[in-house]
Design an enzyme around this catalytic site. Structure first.
Site, PDB file in Angstrom:
ATOM      1  N   LYS A 121      49.948 -12.694  63.754  1.00  0.00           N
ATOM      2  CA  LYS A 121      50.660 -13.476  64.764  1.00  0.00           C
ATOM      3  C   LYS A 121      50.349 -13.001  66.182  1.00  0.00           C
ATOM      4  O   LYS A 121      50.472 -13.766  67.125  1.00  0.00           O
ATOM      5  CB  LYS A 121      52.154 -13.470  64.484  1.00  0.00           C
ATOM      6  CG  LYS A 121      52.451 -14.209  63.178  1.00  0.00           C
ATOM      7  CD  LYS A 121      53.893 -14.512  62.943  1.00  0.00           C
ATOM      8  CE  LYS A 121      54.062 -15.426  61.747  1.00  0.00           C
ATOM      9  NZ  LYS A 121      53.654 -14.797  60.471  1.00  0.00           N
TER      10      LYS A 121
HETATM   11  C1  LIG Z   1      53.360 -15.493  59.332  1.00  0.00           C
HETATM   12  C2  LIG Z   1      52.586 -14.814  58.261  1.00  0.00           C
HETATM   13  C3  LIG Z   1      51.952 -15.536  57.227  1.00  0.00           C
HETATM   14  C4  LIG Z   1      52.083 -17.024  57.082  1.00  0.00           C
HETATM   15  O1  LIG Z   1      51.403 -17.740  58.087  1.00  0.00           O
HETATM   16  P1  LIG Z   1      51.719 -19.292  58.329  1.00  0.00           P
HETATM   17  O2  LIG Z   1      51.013 -19.623  59.580  1.00  0.00           O
HETATM   18  O3  LIG Z   1      53.213 -19.400  58.457  1.00  0.00           O
HETATM   19  O4  LIG Z   1      51.204 -20.049  57.142  1.00  0.00           O
HETATM   20  C5  LIG Z   1      51.211 -14.826  56.298  1.00  0.00           C
HETATM   21  N1  LIG Z   1      51.103 -13.483  56.343  1.00  0.00           N
HETATM   22  C6  LIG Z   1      51.702 -12.753  57.310  1.00  0.00           C
HETATM   23  C7  LIG Z   1      51.564 -11.281  57.284  1.00  0.00           C
HETATM   24  C8  LIG Z   1      52.453 -13.389  58.306  1.00  0.00           C
HETATM   25  O5  LIG Z   1      53.052 -12.657  59.271  1.00  0.00           O
END
Ligand SMILES: *Cc1c(COP(=O)(O)O)cnc(C)c1O
Length: 485
Positions: A121
């Site tokens: 993120k």
């Molecule tokens: C947010 C997240 C996901 C999922 O990603 P999306 O964009 O919601 O599909 C997967 N793995 C981790 C470690 C995350 O922080």
């Protein structure tokens, strides 16, 4: 470039108009009016670029209301070795040449989790922080970000916004329910503009409070309340860049003139469909992608859709708390964007499905639609699911046989990737977090603590800045009002 809503509102809007907004006024999600096309000569030109400059090239196709020099400077400030730890920003590493049908397919990990909070993120949120600061200064405005987190989103937002002029963050989290490392990451921030609120309740309570406060329009306007959730187009757009960067690293050579470009596949640990939706956008722009593999955990809303054509939102009671918690979703908030493309960008139909059918029945069924067949054939989407036992087995196998420690989310994707290998086609698994964030599951799988990057030594012992609060929207509103003076 203009943006329109997936539910049919085609009022043309520019990038900076939608940057600070959440949903479109009609309840839909913003998408660009078309996907800019990237041809083979452009790909060849982009191949040698440093990540920050590649980001500028991709972003400038979608943003024409920020001067080019400013946008380039924002990209360079965001995607630096200092912030992301490596020169490549998203380095690719080969796991193995995996056997498939008497042949082999190279299996890679693309590291998206070397940013400040060790989860993918950061890739988008760091950019968002710099874009917000730029745009708010330009307008002479302020923004108060109100969010709810079960872990990765909240800390990524706080590390992106800390110390930024014009922005405050009020982040709600369920008291005592994040991993100890995640709590330490968030609560040790001492910046004046970051406010941690630990709510006595579960994640859903936090989310309900955010909804209630955002639904109080007078309060929202008066205190300039905004969000940074994954439906924000700027976040999605930032993620498009690393699909290009992964492609360039897995295919060393540009094709000979006239030859078809080499294709690669991606497997993406998925929850809200934001990450893999960026892969879809890259694909629509012309990046030679063979398959986009959606990997889910026990919360298999998306796997069910891609297998059956039925999209069925889960009730809270049917949403499992798993050992890959950032994929624990009851519905996939970005999925509407893909369905909009799948249905030929028919906003009225998307409105009928997501606005009406989901509200009434909690589900819709596209299995009888010719368009559903295209999800795989034209768009390359396939899917698979992984469970707690799969996760442990994959973490163990990767560590013992390949010498690589993967986090539980990435493990889900490695497991599902192996079910979709095609001989000779590189398969890139997106690594979405580092193991240290989810130590408990690593210990369960390996009987040892995960590796810890040196800069996080002793983080659990740092002084904490967090306010405990009952699960009550009025209490949160009072807190926000008091800290917005
Ligand atoms: C947010 C997240 C996901 C999922 O990603 P999306 O964009 O919601 O599909 C997967 N793995 C981790 C470690 C995350 O922080």
């Amino acid at each position: 470039m203009h943006y329109l809503s997936t539910r049919g509102d085609a009022t043309p809007r520019k990038f900076c108009e939608i940057l600070l907004e959440g949903l479109a006024p009609d309840g839909g999600l913003y998408l660009p009016e078309h996907y800019p096309q990237v041809d083979a000569p452009t790909l060849a030109k982009w191949r040698p670029l440093p990540y920050a400059d590649l980001a500028f090239e991709v972003l400038s196709l979608y943003i024409d209301d920020i001067p080019a020099d400013d946008l380039r400077a924002i990209c360079r400030k965001t995607y630096s070795q200092e912030v992301f730890g490596t020169r490549e920003i998203v380095p690719l590493r080969k796991l193995e040449d995996s056997p498939v049908a008497g042949a082999r397919a190279p299996l890679y990990l693309e590291a998206l989790s070397n940013g400040p909070t060790l989860a993918f993120k950061d890739m988008a949120m760091q950019l968002l922080g710099n874009l917000f600061e730029y745009e708010l200064a330009r307008r002479g405005e302020q923004l108060n970000i109100l969010g709810a987190t079960s872990g990765d989103t909240g800390s990524a937002a706080e590390y992106a916004m800390r110390g930024k002029a014009g922005v405050r963050v009020f982040m709600l989290s369920p008291n005592g329910r994040m991993s100890p490392f995640q709590q330490a990451q968030m609560f040790s921030l001492q910046d004046d503009n970051i406010h941690n609120i630990a709510v006595e309740g579960v994640f859903d309570d936090c989310q309900d409070i955010v909804k209630a406060v955002s639904g109080d329009l007078a309060f929202k306007r008066r205190y300039k309340i905004g969000t940074v959730n994954s439906i924000n187009w700027a976040r999605l757009m930032a993620q498009v860049v690393y699909y290009f960067a992964g492609y360039f690293q897995a295919t060393v050579q540009a094709p000979a003139p006239g030859a078809a470009p080499e294709k690669v596949s991606f497997t993406v640990p998925s929850g809200n469909f934001g990450n893999v939706c960026a892969g879809h956008v890259a694909h629509m722009m012309g990046l030679p992608i063979d398959q986009l593999v959606v990997a889910t955990n026990e919360n298999d809303v998306l796997d069910e859709f891609f297998r059956t054509g039925v999209y069925r939102v889960r009730a809270s009671a049917d949403t499992h708390e798993t050992s890959s918690p950032s994929m624990d979703i009851s519905k996939a908030s970005n999925f509407e964007r893909f369905v909009f493309d799948l249905l030929g960008r028919d906003g009225a139909r998307v409105k009928a499905l997501f606005g009406d059918a989901l509200a009434k029945d909690g589900r819709f069924d596209l299995s009888a639609e010719p368009a559903f067949v295209q999800a795989a054939q034209r768009y390359g989407f396939v899917s698979g699911k992984s469970t707690h036992a799969d996760r442990l087995a994959t973490i163990r196998d990767s560590f013992e046989r390949l010498g690589v420690m993967v986090d539980p989310h990435t493990a889900d994707a490695v497991k599902v990737a192996r079910e979709h290998l095609v001989a000779g086609v590189p398969m890139i698994v997106l690594e979405t977090a580092l193991p240290i964030k989810f130590a408990q599951t690593i210990v369960e799988a390996l009987g040892r603590e995960p590796d810890r990057p040196a800069r996080f030594d002793g983080i659990e012992q740092l002084p904490r800045r967090v306010t405990l609060m009952i699960a009550d929207a009025t209490a949160v509103q009072a807190y926000v009002a008091q800290h917005c003076k």
